[in-house]
Each structure stands twice: as structure tokens, then as C-alpha cells.
Design a protein around this motif. Structure first.
Motif, short mmCIF file in Angstrom:
data_model
loop_
_atom_site.label_atom_id
_atom_site.label_comp_id
_atom_site.label_asym_id
_atom_site.label_seq_id
_atom_site.Cartn_x
_atom_site.Cartn_y
_atom_site.Cartn_z
N ASN A 72 0.82 -1.21 0.00
CA ASN A 72 0.00 0.00 0.00
C ASN A 72 0.85 1.26 0.00
N ASN A 73 2.15 1.10 0.24
CA ASN A 73 3.03 2.26 0.34
C ASN A 73 4.38 1.96 -0.31
N MET A 74 5.24 2.98 -0.28
CA MET A 74 6.61 2.83 -0.76
C MET A 74 7.48 3.81 0.02
N TYR A 75 8.59 3.33 0.55
CA TYR A 75 9.55 4.19 1.22
C TYR A 75 10.57 4.66 0.19
N VAL A 76 10.71 5.99 0.11
CA VAL A 76 11.61 6.60 -0.87
C VAL A 76 12.44 7.67 -0.17
N ARG A 77 13.72 7.72 -0.51
CA ARG A 77 14.60 8.78 -0.04
C ARG A 77 14.85 9.74 -1.19
N ALA A 78 14.78 11.04 -0.90
CA ALA A 78 15.13 12.08 -1.86
C ALA A 78 16.35 12.82 -1.33
N ILE A 79 17.39 12.89 -2.15
CA ILE A 79 18.62 13.60 -1.79
C ILE A 79 18.73 14.80 -2.72
N VAL A 80 18.76 16.00 -2.14
CA VAL A 80 18.74 17.24 -2.91
C VAL A 80 20.11 17.90 -2.84
N LYS A 81 20.63 18.22 -4.04
CA LYS A 81 21.89 18.96 -4.14
C LYS A 81 21.57 20.33 -4.71
N PRO A 83 22.49 24.22 -6.09
CA PRO A 83 23.56 24.77 -6.94
C PRO A 83 24.71 25.26 -6.05
N GLY A 84 25.91 25.06 -6.49
CA GLY A 84 27.05 25.53 -5.72
C GLY A 84 27.70 24.45 -4.87
N GLY A 85 27.16 23.25 -4.89
CA GLY A 85 27.81 22.12 -4.25
C GLY A 85 27.81 22.12 -2.73
N THR A 86 26.81 22.72 -2.10
CA THR A 86 26.74 22.64 -0.64
C THR A 86 26.39 21.22 -0.22
N GLU A 87 26.43 20.95 1.05
CA GLU A 87 26.12 19.62 1.58
C GLU A 87 24.71 19.21 1.18
N PRO A 88 24.55 18.02 0.56
CA PRO A 88 23.20 17.57 0.15
C PRO A 88 22.28 17.40 1.36
N VAL A 130 20.83 25.14 -11.08
CA VAL A 130 20.39 23.78 -11.34
C VAL A 130 20.40 22.97 -10.04
N TYR A 131 19.27 22.39 -9.72
CA TYR A 131 19.11 21.51 -8.57
C TYR A 131 19.08 20.07 -9.07
N HIS A 132 19.63 19.17 -8.26
CA HIS A 132 19.60 17.74 -8.56
C HIS A 132 18.86 17.03 -7.43
N VAL A 133 17.93 16.18 -7.78
CA VAL A 133 17.23 15.35 -6.80
C VAL A 133 17.44 13.90 -7.20
N MET A 134 18.05 13.14 -6.31
CA MET A 134 18.26 11.72 -6.54
C MET A 134 17.24 10.95 -5.71
N LEU A 135 16.54 10.02 -6.34
CA LEU A 135 15.54 9.20 -5.66
C LEU A 135 16.07 7.79 -5.46
N GLU A 136 15.83 7.23 -4.29
CA GLU A 136 16.17 5.83 -4.08
C GLU A 136 15.06 5.15 -3.31
N GLN A 137 14.76 3.93 -3.71
CA GLN A 137 13.72 3.17 -3.01
C GLN A 137 14.36 2.47 -1.82
N LEU A 138 13.62 2.44 -0.70
CA LEU A 138 14.13 1.89 0.56
C LEU A 138 13.35 0.66 1.01
N MET A 139 12.71 -0.02 0.08
CA MET A 139 11.89 -1.17 0.44
C MET A 139 12.77 -2.41 0.63
N ARG A 140 12.27 -3.36 1.39
CA ARG A 140 13.03 -4.61 1.62
C ARG A 140 13.08 -5.48 0.37
N GLU A 141 12.04 -5.43 -0.45
CA GLU A 141 12.02 -6.20 -1.69
C GLU A 141 12.99 -5.55 -2.68
N ASP A 142 13.93 -6.34 -3.17
CA ASP A 142 14.94 -5.78 -4.08
C ASP A 142 15.27 -6.80 -5.16
#
Length: 158
Positions: A72-81, A83-88, A130-142
Motif C-alpha cells: 500500500n506504500n513505498m519508502y523513498v529517499r530524496a537527496i537534494v543537491k 547549486p554551488g555544491g553545498t552539503e546535500p 540547477v538543482y539535482h534530486v536523486m531518488l532511491e527506493q528503501l523497500m526490503r524487496e529488491d
């Protein structure tokens, strides 16, 4: 008949490019997964440019899945970078794709569902660029089966 084919191709190309056109106040990019599976090793990196730092934006994660998706759901992480290369920065989200009472959330076409899930309402971007958003799935099923694509939607808030 040749003219009809050409007109259709021009229309299809125009619609394809307009999905990422900021003149409409909306940016959306979705990345398809091979074999309708999202392996944890595949982390879509979506780039978009912000020039207006005065307006507020609504940010959505977009998930396309089919009716055979197991949860019924999905766990997702979004990592935002920024512009200028500061800490994501990162955020973990529990995306609700269905409810027991109503079933699947989102728009449906046959057995495929598109869910646009608001994760950041009325957000302001501090820096242009320019912003970058990286998505990763965090579910146990892989790999996570029955997921066709994942993406990001950024639209000007009203």
C-alpha cells in the motif's frame, strides 16, 4: 496519409517537450525502469533549473506502478543537491499508494496507476541554478517489482 503521420509526429514531439516546460509553471520528469522493477542500485538523478527564487513551489514524487504492486506504500529517499555544491539534504518519505477503503491512489489507465504525492508544499528555493534530486527506493524487496517509473514534479504554488 503521409501528412497525417507527419502531423501526429509533430504533435507527439510537442507534447513530449512540454512536459518539462517551465513556461507552464510545471516541470515533471519520470524515469522508466527496465522490466517494471526498481532495483535499489538504480537511483534516478533528476535535474531542473530554478530562476525564480521569489515564488513558492509544490514538489511531488511521481510513482507509476501496476495493479500487481504488492504494498500500500513505498519508502523513498530524496537527496537534494543545491547549486554551488553545498552539503546535500535528504528526506525519507513513506508514500501512501493505496488505502484499505478506497484502493489505489492516483489516476488509472487500465491496470496502471500514476500517483503524484506531495512531499514539499509551498517550498522556496534560496538560490537560482540547477538543482539535482536523486531518488532511491528503501523497500526490503529488491528489486521492487511492478514499478514502471519514478520521477519528480515541481510546480509553482498558487
Amino acid at each position: 496519409m503521409h501528412g497525417v503521420k507527419r502531423s501526429f509526429l509533430i504533435l507527439a514531439a510537442t507534447l513530449g517537450f512540454s512536459a518539462c516546460n517551465w513556461t507552464t509553471g510545471v516541470f515533471e520528469k519520470n524515469l522508466r525502469f527496465k522490466d517494471q522493477e526498481w532495483p535499489s542500485s538504480v537511483k534516478p538523478d533528476i535535474a531542473f533549473e530554478i530562476t525564480d527564487t521569489i515564488s513558492s513551489y509544490n514538489i511531488y514524487i511521481v510513482i507509476r506502478h501496476n495493479d500487481a504492486y504488492h504494498y500500500n506504500n513505498m519508502y523513498v529517499r530524496a537527496i537534494v543537491k543545491d547549486p554551488g555544491g553545498t552539503e546535500p539534504r535528504r528526506g525519507d518519505y513513506d508514500l501512501q499508494l493505496a488505502t484499505n477503503g478506497k484502493g489505489w491512489i492516483g489516476t488509472a489507465m487500465d491496470d496502471i496507476y500514476d500517483a503524484r504525492l506531495l512531499i514539499q508544499p509551498k517550498t522556496r528555493f534560496r538560490k537560482p541554478g540547477v538543482y539535482h534530486v536523486m531518488l532511491e527506493q528503501l523497500m526490503r524487496e529488491d528489486p521492487l517489482k511492478n514499478v514502471l517509473s519514478a520521477g519528480l514534479r515541481v510546480e509553482r504554488a498558487e
